[in-house]
Write a protein that holds these residues in place. Sequence first.
Motif, PDB file in Angstrom:
ATOM      1  N   ALA A  45       9.629  -4.125  11.219  1.00 51.75           N
ATOM      2  CA  ALA A  45      10.250  -2.951  10.607  1.00 51.75           C
ATOM      3  C   ALA A  45       9.179  -2.209   9.816  1.00 51.75           C
ATOM      4  N   TYR A  46       9.196  -0.905   9.909  1.00 48.19           N
ATOM      5  CA  TYR A  46       8.214  -0.093   9.176  1.00 48.19           C
ATOM      6  C   TYR A  46       8.666   0.011   7.722  1.00 48.19           C
ATOM      7  N   ILE A  47       8.550  -1.117   6.994  1.00 49.31           N
ATOM      8  CA  ILE A  47       9.091  -1.183   5.641  1.00 49.31           C
ATOM      9  C   ILE A  47       8.321  -0.284   4.682  1.00 49.31           C
ATOM     10  N   GLU A  48       7.046  -0.047   4.967  1.00 48.38           N
ATOM     11  CA  GLU A  48       6.270   0.860   4.110  1.00 48.38           C
ATOM     12  C   GLU A  48       6.875   2.265   4.139  1.00 48.38           C
ATOM     13  N   GLY A  49       7.202   2.745   5.329  1.00 47.54           N
ATOM     14  CA  GLY A  49       7.810   4.067   5.438  1.00 47.54           C
ATOM     15  C   GLY A  49       9.239   4.095   4.938  1.00 47.54           C
ATOM     16  N   ILE A  50       9.985   3.020   5.185  1.00 50.60           N
ATOM     17  CA  ILE A  50      11.385   2.959   4.749  1.00 50.60           C
ATOM     18  C   ILE A  50      11.489   3.070   3.231  1.00 50.60           C
ATOM     19  N   THR A  51      10.582   2.402   2.534  1.00 54.42           N
ATOM     20  CA  THR A  51      10.674   2.352   1.069  1.00 54.42           C
ATOM     21  C   THR A  51       9.847   3.427   0.370  1.00 54.42           C
ATOM     22  N   MET A  52       9.166   4.256   1.124  1.00 53.38           N
ATOM     23  CA  MET A  52       8.307   5.268   0.498  1.00 53.38           C
ATOM     24  C   MET A  52       9.054   6.167  -0.495  1.00 53.38           C
ATOM     25  N   PRO A  53      10.277   6.623  -0.198  1.00 55.87           N
ATOM     26  CA  PRO A  53      10.967   7.500  -1.165  1.00 55.87           C
ATOM     27  C   PRO A  53      11.505   6.765  -2.395  1.00 55.87           C
ATOM     28  N   ILE A  54      11.524   5.425  -2.374  1.00 56.47           N
ATOM     29  CA  ILE A  54      12.153   4.690  -3.473  1.00 56.47           C
ATOM     30  C   ILE A  54      11.181   3.741  -4.176  1.00 56.47           C
ATOM     31  N   THR A  55       9.885   3.966  -4.008  1.00 58.53           N
ATOM     32  CA  THR A  55       8.883   3.173  -4.712  1.00 58.53           C
ATOM     33  C   THR A  55       7.895   4.113  -5.401  1.00 58.53           C
ATOM     34  N   LYS A  56       7.250   3.607  -6.448  1.00 55.57           N
ATOM     35  CA  LYS A  56       6.156   4.359  -7.046  1.00 55.57           C
ATOM     36  C   LYS A  56       4.961   4.395  -6.102  1.00 55.57           C
ATOM     37  N   HIS A  57       4.752   3.298  -5.414  1.00 59.27           N
ATOM     38  CA  HIS A  57       3.643   3.201  -4.460  1.00 59.27           C
ATOM     39  C   HIS A  57       3.916   2.006  -3.554  1.00 59.27           C
ATOM     40  N   ASN A  58       3.383   2.035  -2.357  1.00 62.68           N
ATOM     41  CA  ASN A  58       3.448   0.844  -1.516  1.00 62.68           C
ATOM     42  C   ASN A  58       2.175   0.690  -0.700  1.00 62.68           C
ATOM     43  N   PHE A  59       1.897  -0.546  -0.322  1.00 64.55           N
ATOM     44  CA  PHE A  59       0.653  -0.898   0.358  1.00 64.55           C
ATOM     45  C   PHE A  59       0.958  -1.699   1.617  1.00 64.55           C
ATOM     46  N   THR A  60       0.110  -1.552   2.643  1.00 66.03           N
ATOM     47  CA  THR A  60       0.037  -2.490   3.750  1.00 66.03           C
ATOM     48  C   THR A  60      -1.370  -3.059   3.750  1.00 66.03           C
ATOM     49  N   VAL A  61      -1.489  -4.356   3.519  1.00 70.32           N
ATOM     50  CA  VAL A  61      -2.798  -5.004   3.424  1.00 70.32           C
ATOM     51  C   VAL A  61      -3.269  -5.364   4.829  1.00 70.32           C
ATOM     52  N   ARG A  62      -4.407  -4.825   5.230  1.00 68.55           N
ATOM     53  CA  ARG A  62      -4.903  -5.073   6.587  1.00 68.55           C
ATOM     54  C   ARG A  62      -6.134  -5.982   6.607  1.00 68.55           C
ATOM     55  N   ARG A  63      -6.686  -6.279   5.437  1.00 70.60           N
ATOM     56  CA  ARG A  63      -7.826  -7.180   5.353  1.00 70.60           C
ATOM     57  C   ARG A  63      -7.561  -8.169   4.226  1.00 70.60           C
ATOM     58  N   VAL A  64      -7.785  -9.447   4.469  1.00 68.34           N
ATOM     59  CA  VAL A  64      -7.525 -10.446   3.443  1.00 68.34           C
ATOM     60  C   VAL A  64      -8.420 -10.236   2.227  1.00 68.34           C
ATOM     61  N   GLU A  65      -9.604  -9.622   2.440  1.00 68.70           N
ATOM     62  CA  GLU A  65     -10.496  -9.341   1.315  1.00 68.70           C
ATOM     63  C   GLU A  65      -9.897  -8.333   0.339  1.00 68.70           C
ATOM     64  N   ASP A  66      -8.939  -7.543   0.804  1.00 66.15           N
ATOM     65  CA  ASP A  66      -8.315  -6.542  -0.059  1.00 66.15           C
ATOM     66  C   ASP A  66      -7.053  -7.058  -0.746  1.00 66.15           C
ATOM     67  N   LEU A  67      -6.627  -8.252  -0.406  1.00 68.01           N
ATOM     68  CA  LEU A  67      -5.322  -8.730  -0.871  1.00 68.01           C
ATOM     69  C   LEU A  67      -5.265  -8.882  -2.393  1.00 68.01           C
ATOM     70  N   ALA A  68      -6.265  -9.520  -2.985  1.00 66.00           N
ATOM     71  CA  ALA A  68      -6.235  -9.766  -4.433  1.00 66.00           C
ATOM     72  C   ALA A  68      -6.232  -8.461  -5.223  1.00 66.00           C
ATOM     73  N   ASP A  69      -7.105  -7.529  -4.871  1.00 68.80           N
ATOM     74  CA  ASP A  69      -7.162  -6.246  -5.584  1.00 68.80           C
ATOM     75  C   ASP A  69      -5.876  -5.454  -5.390  1.00 68.80           C
ATOM     76  N   THR A  70      -5.286  -5.557  -4.213  1.00 71.39           N
ATOM     77  CA  THR A  70      -4.026  -4.852  -3.959  1.00 71.39           C
ATOM     78  C   THR A  70      -2.912  -5.409  -4.832  1.00 71.39           C
ATOM     79  N   MET A  71      -2.846  -6.717  -4.977  1.00 67.83           N
ATOM     80  CA  MET A  71      -1.830  -7.325  -5.826  1.00 67.83           C
ATOM     81  C   MET A  71      -2.035  -6.937  -7.287  1.00 67.83           C
ATOM     82  N   ARG A  72      -3.296  -6.898  -7.723  1.00 61.94           N
ATOM     83  CA  ARG A  72      -3.562  -6.456  -9.099  1.00 61.94           C
ATOM     84  C   ARG A  72      -3.098  -5.021  -9.312  1.00 61.94           C
ATOM     85  N   ALA A  73      -3.424  -4.169  -8.347  1.00 64.96           N
ATOM     86  CA  ALA A  73      -3.033  -2.760  -8.454  1.00 64.96           C
ATOM     87  C   ALA A  73      -1.515  -2.608  -8.455  1.00 64.96           C
TER      88      ALA A  73
END
Length: 266
Positions: A45-73
Motif C-alpha cells: 500500500a502506498y502508505i506514504e501518499g495515503i497519509t501525506m495530508p494527515i501527517t506533518k511529514h513522512n519518510f520512506t527509508v530506502r537505505r539502511v544507512e539513512d534509517l537512524a537519522d530518519t528516525m531521529r528526524a
Amino acid sequence: LATSGPGATNLVTGIATAYMDSVPLVAFTGNVATPGIGKDCFQEAYIEGITMPITKHNFTVRRVEDLADTMRAAFRIAQSGRKGPVLVDIPKDVTAAVCEFEAKQPEPIRTVTTFDAEQVRWAADLINAAQRPLVYFGGGVRSAASCQPLRDLLHKAEIPATYTLMAAGVVPYGDPMNIGMLGMHGCYTSNRAVADCDVLIAVGDYTGIGRNTLRKLVEWEKLPVLKVGRKVLIKTDMLEKFMEVNEGRDLRDKSSVKAVTRKVIT
C-alpha cells in the motif's frame, strides 16, 4: 508500529486524529522490498501518499544507512512547533540490511519566545478596556507548558474561561473562572458567553476561530478577537489595525503561548 498493506492502513484513523488534535506521534510501517515498491506486490500500500495530508511529514527509508537519522528526524519533527504525527515507512530489505551504527547527541528542539511587545501592549489594553472579556483556550496551552501562566492571567484579570476538549483539566473544574467546555458537547453557559462577550481571547487553539461553533456564535463585525498561539488573528472594526495584523505585525510565527501570556499579565 504496523505491518505493510492492511496493517499500515489500519493506522490511518489514529494518525488523522493525532493530526487534528496536535498530538506528537511517530508511526513505523513495514513495506515490501524496495525493488517491489509501486509494482502492486502482495500487501503493498502506498502508505506514504495515503497519509501525506494527515501527517506533518513522512519518510520512506530506502537505505539502511539513512534509517537512524530518519528516525531521529521523525521524533524531532513530531515534537517541534505545532506537534503532530510523522510516519516512517521501512521496506523489507532495509529492515534486513546491516550497517555500522553511529551514535549522535539529540538535537535540541527550538522554542520561539520572541514577540511584538507593541502588539502585546495593544492586546493588554484591549483586554483591560473590555466589559465582558472571555478567554477561550485549547490544547496548545498544555503543549506549551503554559497552564500556570494562563491560570494566573485568569485570576489576575478576573476573566472567565471556556475551553476545548483537548484542554480539559488545564483550569480545575471547581475554579470560579471555569465556565465549562465550549461546543456541541459543552455547556450552555460557555456557548452563551462566547455569543455575548465583547472581547474573545483565544489561546493555544490551532483552528478555534474557524470552528463551526464560533462561526455561529460570534458576530464578526462587532467582536474584537485576539488569538494567541500558532495562529493569531485580531479582528476589530478598525480596518487599519486589521491590516497591520495581516501584514505580519501579529504574534503568529514569532511567539509562544507561554511567553505572550506572561507578558500580558505584566
